[in-house]
Design a protein around this motif. Structure first.
Motif, PDB file in Angstrom:
ATOM      1  N   TYR A  44      37.073  53.471  27.250  1.00 40.09           N
ATOM      2  CA  TYR A  44      36.452  53.659  25.905  1.00 40.09           C
ATOM      3  C   TYR A  44      36.813  52.573  24.684  1.00 40.09           C
ATOM      4  O   TYR A  44      36.039  52.193  23.905  1.00 40.09           O
ATOM      5  CB  TYR A  44      36.581  55.132  25.310  1.00 40.09           C
TER       6      TYR A  44
ATOM      7  N   HIS B 150      29.352  57.133  22.932  1.00 44.80           N
ATOM      8  CA  HIS B 150      30.198  57.112  23.916  1.00 44.80           C
ATOM      9  C   HIS B 150      30.927  58.739  24.150  1.00 44.80           C
ATOM     10  O   HIS B 150      31.957  58.700  24.357  1.00 44.80           O
ATOM     11  CB  HIS B 150      31.250  56.211  23.762  1.00 44.80           C
TER      12      HIS B 150
ATOM     13  N   THR C 236      37.017  60.743  23.045  1.00 42.70           N
ATOM     14  CA  THR C 236      36.620  59.706  23.857  1.00 42.70           C
ATOM     15  C   THR C 236      36.850  58.371  23.094  1.00 42.70           C
ATOM     16  O   THR C 236      37.192  57.487  23.505  1.00 42.70           O
ATOM     17  CB  THR C 236      34.994  59.758  24.309  1.00 42.70           C
TER      18      THR C 236
END
Length: 165
Positions: free
Chosen positions: A17, A77, A90
């Motif tokens: 990420y 995301h 995340t």
């Protein structure tokens, strides 16, 4: 052109990420200046360790527009809106500084996390050591030197990212 400083953090598949955030931030803002990546224990809850870093960029956009871009990137995301502050995530993108703006709206700047959290202050001091905090009137290098490093454990980690530029 405003210089912005952005805190990036993740504790769910964090390397993946962080890299995804850098790709998106580079697409939106162009050239990025990156700090080292630091690993730290979760603060305020039991959870996986976080990876954190700070990046800077240049923009002509307003504070509101920059924050809206961050929220969109987080959402793309897997960050769910409205999740409690101290929880696994995340991706967390926070605007730390927008030039030397001091304001409460549309968000509080400079972010108070700068002087409270080692995982923000250390990487910020690394990429902007001579920049002065607009309220404390001390450089980030001086603030980091004075920080009580016993309050939060963090350590640099190896992280490789290749700019698409």
């Amino acid at each position: 052109m405003a210089t912005i400083y952005i805190s990036i953090g993740s504790n769910i598949e964090p390397e993946q990420y962080l890299k995804a955030a850098l790709v998106d931030l580079e697409r939106e803002f162009g050239v990025l200046d990156l700090s080292s990546v630091f690993e730290s224990e979760a603060i305020g809850f039991q959870g996986n360790n976080f990876l954190n870093m700070v990046v800077s960029a240049q923009t002509l956009l307003s504070i509101e527009a920059v924050v809206a871009i961050f929220k969109q990137i987080e959402k793309e995301h897997g960050r769910l809106p409205g999740v409690k502050k101290f929880s696994a995530r995340t991706l967390d993108l926070d605007l730390l500084l927008y030039d030397d703006q001091v304001c409460q709206q549309p968000i509080a700047l400079p972010r108070d996390e700068i002087v409270k959290n080692a995982f923000v202050l250390w990487p910020l001091a690394e990429i902007a050591p001579l920049v002065e905090h607009p309220i404390a009137k001390q450089t980030y290098a001086v603030l980091w030197d004075a920080y009580d490093k016993q309050t939060q454990r963090l350590w640099p980690v190896d992280f490789q990212w290749q700019s698409e530029r």
